[in-house]
Each structure stands twice: as structure tokens, then as C-alpha cells.
Motif scaffolding. Structure first.
Motif, PDB file in Angstrom:
ATOM      1  N   ILE A  13       0.862  -1.169   0.000  1.00 31.74           N
ATOM      2  CA  ILE A  13       0.000   0.000   0.000  1.00 31.74           C
ATOM      3  C   ILE A  13       0.904   1.226   0.000  1.00 31.74           C
ATOM      4  CG2 ILE A  13      -0.267  -0.097   2.514  1.00 31.74           C
ATOM      5  CD1 ILE A  13      -3.065   1.102   2.136  1.00 31.74           C
ATOM      6  N   TRP A  14       0.906   1.929  -1.120  1.00 33.52           N
ATOM      7  CA  TRP A  14       1.792   3.075  -1.238  1.00 33.52           C
ATOM      8  C   TRP A  14       0.981   4.361  -1.283  1.00 33.52           C
ATOM      9  CZ3 TRP A  14       0.522   5.644  -5.625  1.00 33.52           C
ATOM     10  CH2 TRP A  14       0.032   4.899  -6.709  1.00 33.52           C
ATOM     11  N   THR A  15       1.661   5.440  -0.962  1.00 33.45           N
ATOM     12  CA  THR A  15       1.053   6.764  -1.068  1.00 33.45           C
ATOM     13  C   THR A  15       1.857   7.581  -2.066  1.00 33.45           C
ATOM     14  OG1 THR A  15       2.372   7.613   0.782  1.00 33.45           O
ATOM     15  CG2 THR A  15       0.187   6.747   1.298  1.00 33.45           C
ATOM     16  N   GLY A  16       1.162   8.351  -2.885  1.00 30.46           N
ATOM     17  CA  GLY A  16       1.844   9.164  -3.877  1.00 30.46           C
ATOM     18  C   GLY A  16       1.031  10.393  -4.230  1.00 30.46           C
ATOM     19  N   VAL A  17       1.700  11.401  -4.724  1.00 32.06           N
ATOM     20  CA  VAL A  17       1.074  12.673  -5.076  1.00 32.06           C
ATOM     21  C   VAL A  17       0.841  12.733  -6.580  1.00 32.06           C
ATOM     22  CG1 VAL A  17       1.371  15.192  -5.102  1.00 32.06           C
ATOM     23  CG2 VAL A  17       2.069  13.860  -3.091  1.00 32.06           C
ATOM     24  N   PHE A  18      -0.365  13.157  -6.957  1.00 31.75           N
ATOM     25  CA  PHE A  18      -0.755  13.296  -8.362  1.00 31.75           C
ATOM     26  C   PHE A  18      -1.369  14.676  -8.575  1.00 31.75           C
ATOM     27  CE2 PHE A  18      -0.400   8.858  -7.694  1.00 31.75           C
ATOM     28  CZ  PHE A  18      -0.174   8.249  -8.920  1.00 31.75           C
ATOM     29  N   LEU A  19      -1.226  15.177  -9.792  1.00 26.44           N
ATOM     30  CA  LEU A  19      -1.817  16.444 -10.208  1.00 26.44           C
ATOM     31  C   LEU A  19      -2.672  16.219 -11.449  1.00 26.44           C
ATOM     32  CD1 LEU A  19       1.292  18.826  -9.992  1.00 26.44           C
ATOM     33  CD2 LEU A  19      -0.617  18.730  -8.373  1.00 26.44           C
ATOM     34  N   PRO A  20      -3.612  17.128 -11.739  1.00 30.31           N
ATOM     35  CA  PRO A  20      -4.324  17.027 -13.022  1.00 30.31           C
ATOM     36  C   PRO A  20      -3.331  16.993 -14.179  1.00 30.31           C
ATOM     37  CG  PRO A  20      -5.373  18.641 -11.599  1.00 30.31           C
ATOM     38  CD  PRO A  20      -4.109  18.241 -10.909  1.00 30.31           C
ATOM     39  N   LEU A  21      -3.602  16.184 -15.170  1.00 33.40           N
ATOM     40  CA  LEU A  21      -2.632  15.909 -16.228  1.00 33.40           C
ATOM     41  C   LEU A  21      -2.145  17.169 -16.934  1.00 33.40           C
ATOM     42  CD1 LEU A  21      -1.144  13.700 -17.869  1.00 33.40           C
ATOM     43  CD2 LEU A  21      -3.082  13.758 -19.452  1.00 33.40           C
ATOM     44  N   ALA A  22      -3.039  18.136 -17.169  1.00 35.08           N
ATOM     45  CA  ALA A  22      -2.685  19.321 -17.943  1.00 35.08           C
ATOM     46  C   ALA A  22      -1.929  20.374 -17.143  1.00 35.08           C
ATOM     47  CB  ALA A  22      -3.938  19.943 -18.551  1.00 35.08           C
ATOM     48  N   THR A  23      -1.586  20.080 -15.902  1.00 34.31           N
ATOM     49  CA  THR A  23      -0.793  21.019 -15.103  1.00 34.31           C
ATOM     50  C   THR A  23       0.514  21.311 -15.836  1.00 34.31           C
ATOM     51  OG1 THR A  23      -1.720  20.108 -13.070  1.00 34.31           O
ATOM     52  CG2 THR A  23       0.286  21.416 -12.861  1.00 34.31           C
ATOM     53  N   PRO A  24       0.886  22.581 -16.006  1.00 30.57           N
ATOM     54  CA  PRO A  24       2.115  22.905 -16.749  1.00 30.57           C
ATOM     55  C   PRO A  24       3.340  22.185 -16.201  1.00 30.57           C
ATOM     56  CG  PRO A  24       0.842  24.886 -16.336  1.00 30.57           C
ATOM     57  CD  PRO A  24       0.173  23.786 -15.556  1.00 30.57           C
ATOM     58  N   ALA A  25       4.207  21.770 -17.101  1.00 31.80           N
ATOM     59  CA  ALA A  25       5.400  21.011 -16.712  1.00 31.80           C
ATOM     60  C   ALA A  25       6.243  21.728 -15.661  1.00 31.80           C
ATOM     61  CB  ALA A  25       6.238  20.692 -17.951  1.00 31.80           C
ATOM     62  N   PRO A  26       6.446  23.055 -15.751  1.00 31.41           N
ATOM     63  CA  PRO A  26       7.240  23.701 -14.703  1.00 31.41           C
ATOM     64  C   PRO A  26       6.614  23.601 -13.325  1.00 31.41           C
ATOM     65  CG  PRO A  26       7.109  25.107 -16.648  1.00 31.41           C
ATOM     66  CD  PRO A  26       6.139  23.996 -16.855  1.00 31.41           C
ATOM     67  N   VAL A  27       5.278  23.629 -13.255  1.00 28.61           N
ATOM     68  CA  VAL A  27       4.601  23.501 -11.963  1.00 28.61           C
ATOM     69  C   VAL A  27       4.723  22.067 -11.450  1.00 28.61           C
ATOM     70  CG1 VAL A  27       2.410  23.742 -10.734  1.00 28.61           C
ATOM     71  CG2 VAL A  27       3.038  25.397 -12.498  1.00 28.61           C
ATOM     72  N   GLN A  28       4.579  21.089 -12.346  1.00 34.46           N
ATOM     73  CA  GLN A  28       4.783  19.701 -11.937  1.00 34.46           C
ATOM     74  C   GLN A  28       6.187  19.514 -11.370  1.00 34.46           C
ATOM     75  OE1 GLN A  28       3.663  16.524 -14.575  1.00 34.46           O
ATOM     76  NE2 GLN A  28       2.077  17.742 -15.596  1.00 34.46           N
ATOM     77  N   GLU A  29       7.176  20.102 -12.024  1.00 35.25           N
ATOM     78  CA  GLU A  29       8.548  19.949 -11.554  1.00 35.25           C
ATOM     79  C   GLU A  29       8.764  20.687 -10.239  1.00 35.25           C
ATOM     80  OE1 GLU A  29      11.977  18.343 -11.043  1.00 35.25           O
ATOM     81  OE2 GLU A  29      10.628  17.783 -12.683  1.00 35.25           O
ATOM     82  N   ARG A  30       8.067  21.798 -10.068  1.00 34.53           N
ATOM     83  CA  ARG A  30       8.146  22.504  -8.779  1.00 34.53           C
ATOM     84  C   ARG A  30       7.626  21.623  -7.658  1.00 34.53           C
ATOM     85  NH1 ARG A  30       9.522  24.619  -4.758  1.00 34.53           N
ATOM     86  NH2 ARG A  30       8.974  26.692  -3.977  1.00 34.53           N
TER      87      ARG A  30
END
Length: 326
Positions: free
Chosen positions: A253-270
Motif C-alpha cells: 500500500i503506497w502513497t503518492g502525489v498526483f496532479l491534473p494531467l494538464a498542469t504545466p510542466a514547470p509547476v509539476q517539476e516545482r
């Protein structure tokens, strides 16, 4: 001028400077919401709260945890899949994230979300589940539990966070290997299921080790076995199902963080940079998860994407074996 722009974009993507070049200013400019698709007390919630506190120190903005339970995790997960892709709404997910859309298809329903609507950002923890029974129960070993279940098919109850949830799939692996029939009682999340076990209204539960550890140490619950390949820190006296002759009963059982797919790449990397910093450097987060019996197992980038893809494929196969649940 072009060179400066390229340099700024590269630095922003690496999370080394704020996204000040954007017209809306530096990100994050306000509170960042972390959604947990289950009630308080379960594994996702236990991870989300200290992680959110650590992220507040990195982001310099509030990171409130919002519990949005329903349908075994579908409601909260779908809300993030449909959220504005601006990085201000994230999901602290469990491994059931990839299973639930398939379960909806099996039940003849259109999935409320699909995994390709979400971007995997980082894994925080990855723990084997633990088979728990009340300390007042007569079972002191898996062998005793299985023998009793075979004498009384369907009489022993077990809880889960909902049909096809991680806790349900883990128990289905065990019952299938042991050849026993238990009574499945689905709840809105792992927290309520654990509460029911503690109150004596449930007989057994597969749980993440974090929420269970304190209750086992206090003598309120007994751990009979774990789903890991190796014994779990804090549960060193508890054998694995593999040790007990169930080689196919292995589940995390793992935990992980996800964002909406269309989130801009720089924000995902942040987000990745912030989570990496929190997991590697924030002693408060590390102490909190260690104390909960759920140590950090950080992973991001291509490694997490590959892990998520492979784990989801394996769990979907298990759900397909379970079939339609009436």
C-alpha cells in the motif's frame, strides 16, 4: 534575449527559481490544497498531514489537507482529475487509484475518472499491508485463523476501504491462496474500518502498518502476518505470508502525489522538487512517518511513472480475478 529566456525556463523547470516570468507571478502565490480521497485516520491521511506541514515550509504557503471520501476513493480522486490544472489542487493517492476505474467497468459503470487524467508526481511511502485482528480474538496465528475460517465459511468478517480498494484486493489475494470464504464489509475508508475493528464489530482487517502500529503496541490489536517480501520495521515478530507458504500473497500500500494531467510542466517539476526536498531534508516529516511505522520510500520522475504503471497492471489483474461484486 533568447539565451536569457532559455536559461530562465530551464531554471524554472528545475524548481530553482520561482515561476516569476509568468504573468500571474511566482508559484505558489496562495494556499495549495492536498486532497485525501478517504476519511481521516487511514494511510493516505496519515501520510498527507506531515507531508503537507513539510510542504508549507518549502512553499511558504498554507497546504490544507481536505478529506473528500466516497465510493472507496472515487469521489476525491475524480475531483482532482477534474480540478483546474494550475497546481493548486493535488491528490495524495493510494495504490487503489489505478484499480478503481477498472472496478467501475466491471460493475458496468462509466468510470468517474481514468488514470490518464492524472500526472504521477512522486511516491512518498510504500508499505506492505498487515493482517490485523482484535487482541481479544481467539486467533494467534494465520494457521488458527484459516482453520477457523474453513470450519465456518462466511462467518468471519473483514473490513476494507470499499469494494476493490487496496484493503479489499489485499485480502482477496490471501483468501484465494488460503481457500477460505470471509464476509466482506466495505467502509468509506481505512480509518472507519480500523475504528470498527477496534470496537469489535469487525473480525479482521488488512491495514497499512502506519495506522495500526500504535494500536498493536498498546495491545488493542494483534498482527498475524504481513503482505511484504520482508518483515516490516516495527513488526519484526510478524511473519510474512510468503514465509507461511503463500508465495503469491504479496501486496504494498503506497502513497503518492498526483496532479491534473494538464498542469504545466514547470509547476509539476516545482512539486517534485518540493516533495524531494521535504522527503530528503525535513526531519519533522521523516520522524512523523517513522513513528507511524511508514518510513519514506521516495520515488519520482520516470521511476515512479514506471512503478505506478507496473503496479496498476498487477492490481487490475487481481481485480479482474475478483470479478463483479454484488
Amino acid at each position: 534575449m533568447l539565451h536569457r529566456r532559455e536559461m530562465a525556463a530551464a531554471l524554472a523547470a528545475a524548481g530553482l527559481v520561482p515561476l516569476a516570468a509568468r504573468a500571474q507571478g511566482a508559484w505558489p502565490a496562495r494556499a495549495v490544497q492536498m486532497v485525501v480521497a478517504f476519511p481521516p485516520g487511514g494511510q493516505a491521511d496519515v501520510t498527507a498531514r506531515p507531508a503537507a506541514a513539510a510542504l508549507e515550509r518549502v512553499f511558504g504557503q498554507p497546504v490544507p489537507v481536505v478529506n473528500r471520501p466516497g465510493a472507496g476513493g472515487i469521489v476525491g480522486s475524480a475531483s482532482v482529475a477534474r480540478a483546474a490544472p494550475d497546481g493548486y489542487t493535488a491528490l495524495m493517492a493510494l495504490s487503489s487509484l489505478g484499480v478503481l476505474p477498472e472496478s467501475e467497468r466491471i460493475m458496468g459503470r462509466v468510470p468517474a475518472y481514468t488514470v490518464d487524467q492524472l500526472a504521477p508526481i512522486a511516491r512518498i511511502t510504500a508499505d506492505p499491508t498487515v493482517l490485523l485482528v482484535p487482541a481479544s480474538s481467539p486467533w494467534r496465528s494465520v494457521e488458527e485463523f484459516v482453520a477457523d475460517a474453513k470450519r465456518r465459511p462466511g462467518a468471519i468478517s473483514f473490513g476494507s476501504a470499499g469494494n476493490y480498494s487496496t484493503l479489499h484486493v489485499a485480502m482477496a489475494m490471501f483468501t484465494g491462496s488460503a481457500g477460505i470464504d470471509l464476509l466482506h464489509v466495505p467502509f468509506q475508508g481505512g480509518g472507519p474500518a480500523l475504528t470498527a475493528l477496534l470496537s469489535g464489530t469487525l473480525d479482521a482487517l488488512a491495514s497499512g502498518p502506519g495506522p495500526a502500529l500504535a494500536h498493536v503496541r498498546e495491545g488493542r490489536l494483534r498482527a498475524l502476518a504481513s503482505w511484504g517480501r520482508e518483515r516490516i520495521p516495527g513488526f519484526e515478530e510478524v511473519p510474512t505470508f510468503i514465509e507461511l507458504g503463500h508465495p503469491e500473497v504479496e501486496f504494498y500500500i503506497w502513497t503518492g502525489v498526483f496532479l491534473p494531467l494538464a498542469t504545466p510542466a514547470p509547476v509539476q517539476e516545482r512539486w517534485r522538487a518540493a516533495l524531494r526536498q521535504a522527503c530528503e531534508r525535513d526531519e519533522g516529516l521523516r520522524r512523523a512517518l517513522d513513528a507511524a511505522g511508514s518510513p519514506i520510500a521516495y520515488q519520482d520522475g520516470e521511476a515512479f511513472e514506471r512503478f505506478f504503471r507496473d503496479d496498476t497492471a498487477r492490481l487490475v489483474r487481481a481485480v479482474q480475478r475478483i470479478g463483479k461484486v454484488e
